[in-house]
Design a protein around this motif. Structure first.
Motif, short mmCIF file in Angstrom:
data_model
loop_
_atom_site.label_atom_id
_atom_site.label_comp_id
_atom_site.label_asym_id
_atom_site.label_seq_id
_atom_site.Cartn_x
_atom_site.Cartn_y
_atom_site.Cartn_z
N GLU A 1 -5.60 81.00 34.52
CA GLU A 1 -5.95 81.45 33.05
C GLU A 1 -6.75 80.80 32.39
O GLU A 1 -6.90 80.89 31.70
CB GLU A 1 -4.89 83.05 33.48
CG GLU A 1 -5.44 83.96 34.36
CD GLU A 1 -6.82 84.63 33.72
OE1 GLU A 1 -7.17 84.58 32.21
OE2 GLU A 1 -7.54 84.79 34.72
N TYR A 2 -5.32 80.15 32.21
CA TYR A 2 -4.68 79.06 31.13
C TYR A 2 -4.77 76.96 31.07
O TYR A 2 -4.46 76.69 30.13
CB TYR A 2 -3.54 78.76 30.60
CG TYR A 2 -3.15 80.43 30.52
CD1 TYR A 2 -3.50 81.67 29.73
CD2 TYR A 2 -2.60 81.49 31.73
CE1 TYR A 2 -3.23 82.85 28.86
CE2 TYR A 2 -2.33 82.53 31.07
CZ TYR A 2 -2.98 83.44 30.19
OH TYR A 2 -2.70 84.72 30.11
N GLY A 3 -5.43 77.37 32.45
CA GLY A 3 -5.59 75.60 32.35
C GLY A 3 -4.56 74.73 33.36
O GLY A 3 -3.92 74.94 33.40
N PRO A 4 -5.49 73.44 34.48
CA PRO A 4 -4.67 73.03 34.81
C PRO A 4 -3.42 72.23 34.71
O PRO A 4 -2.71 72.00 35.13
CB PRO A 4 -5.85 71.91 35.94
CG PRO A 4 -6.52 71.83 34.75
CD PRO A 4 -6.43 72.64 33.52
N SER A 5 -3.46 72.00 33.16
CA SER A 5 -2.06 71.22 32.63
C SER A 5 -0.60 72.11 33.04
O SER A 5 0.12 71.44 32.68
CB SER A 5 -2.26 70.95 30.77
OG SER A 5 -1.91 72.13 30.28
N HIS A 6 -1.11 73.10 33.15
CA HIS A 6 0.49 73.77 34.08
C HIS A 6 1.18 73.27 35.21
O HIS A 6 1.97 74.27 35.25
CB HIS A 6 -0.21 75.39 33.48
CG HIS A 6 -0.30 75.89 32.55
ND1 HIS A 6 0.93 75.33 30.73
CD2 HIS A 6 -1.43 76.12 31.85
CE1 HIS A 6 -0.17 76.14 29.78
NE2 HIS A 6 -0.84 76.44 30.66
N PHE A 7 -0.05 73.38 35.91
CA PHE A 7 0.51 72.50 36.91
C PHE A 7 2.11 72.15 37.02
O PHE A 7 2.62 71.63 38.01
CB PHE A 7 -0.46 71.29 37.78
CG PHE A 7 -1.29 72.54 38.79
CD1 PHE A 7 -0.79 72.66 40.11
CD2 PHE A 7 -2.84 72.24 38.99
CE1 PHE A 7 -1.72 73.45 40.67
CE2 PHE A 7 -3.03 72.61 40.06
CZ PHE A 7 -2.79 73.27 40.74
N ALA B 1 1.59 74.78 25.54
CA ALA B 1 0.90 75.79 25.09
C ALA B 1 0.10 76.30 25.76
O ALA B 1 -0.36 75.61 27.42
CB ALA B 1 0.36 75.25 24.04
N ASP B 2 -0.64 77.20 25.68
CA ASP B 2 -2.31 77.87 25.52
C ASP B 2 -3.62 77.30 25.69
O ASP B 2 -2.89 77.04 24.52
CB ASP B 2 -2.37 79.27 25.81
CG ASP B 2 -3.44 80.00 26.30
OD1 ASP B 2 -3.85 79.28 27.10
OD2 ASP B 2 -3.45 80.94 25.32
N THR B 3 -3.49 76.08 26.49
CA THR B 3 -4.74 75.18 26.14
C THR B 3 -6.07 75.78 26.86
O THR B 3 -7.15 75.19 26.62
CB THR B 3 -4.04 73.85 27.06
OG1 THR B 3 -5.06 73.95 28.34
CG2 THR B 3 -3.20 73.46 26.21
N SER B 4 -6.18 76.98 27.32
CA SER B 4 -7.66 77.59 27.71
C SER B 4 -8.24 78.14 26.54
O SER B 4 -7.85 78.32 25.87
CB SER B 4 -6.63 78.38 28.61
OG SER B 4 -8.22 79.40 28.50
#
Length: 197
Positions: free
Chosen positions: A73-79, A132-135
């Motif tokens: 939902e919010y982008g691959p940076s949260h991996f 942070a939410d980067t989507s």
């Protein structure tokens, strides 16, 4: 003069002596006595490693599942703070294996992985609120400065699970240290002589 040997209560020998009043020749010392050996691995089993290992596995799987929701939902940076939680699964499997068989290299490997899991749980607890939410689609839908409640809720779930993992790792490190960090030399048995009155 410095003592080089000390008693560590690993082996406790209890010799019951007969009463001096009722003793006959040669009957003060008994023919049999008890010897209790405290095995370090049995002390480790008191910490219930199988149950705690299963809890670690389930926490690791749950963190990765919630992380997959966040990433989709919010982008691959949260991996960065969800994927390394596979360490929880690895340390849980090793802890479960250490509780199943008294093979000391597995216990030592589990001890090392639990220390690494402890540090990762601390790092994830620090990193989680900073993400942070980067989507792009969510940035355009929300007004500037507002936070997506779903994103905040998922981060809170990951933080709580990492907190539980931190507690589990601390408990397992305590019990595994009793099996791994023990003196191997310069120890004598503790001998207790009990006399009947």
């Amino acid at each position: 003069m410095r003592y080089t040997f000390k008693s560590d209560d690993c082996m406790v020998i209890t010799i019951p002596l007969g009463s001096i009043k009722n003793v006959r020749d040669g009957q003060l010392m008994p023919e049999t006595f008890t010897c209790v050996f405290k095995d370090a691995y049995k002390v480790f089993l008191k910490g219930r490693p199988k149950e705690l290992g299963a809890a670690q596995i389930s926490i690791g799987i749950f963190v990765i599942c919630v992380g997959a929701l966040i990433v989709s939902e919010y982008g691959p940076s949260h991996f960065t703070y969800t994927l390394p939680s596979a360490l929880f699964i690895a340390s849980g499997i090793l802890t479960f294996a250490a509780g199943s068989s008294p093979f000391m290299p597995v216990v030592k490997l589990s001890f090392i992985f639990n220390i690494i899991s402890l540090f990762w749980a601390i790092a994830a607890l620090v990193m989680c609120p900073l993400m942070a939410d980067t989507s792009d689609k969510h940035l355009h839908q929300n007004s500037p400065g507002s936070k997506n409640p779903m994103f905040v809720g998922l981060k809170a779930v990951v933080s709580i699970l990492c907190g539980f993992e931190l507690i589990l790792a601390l408990v397992l490190i305590f019990w595994e240290s009793k099996a791994v960090c023990r003196p191997h030399f310069n120890t004598l048995p503790l001998i207790t002589i009990k006399q009947d009155v």
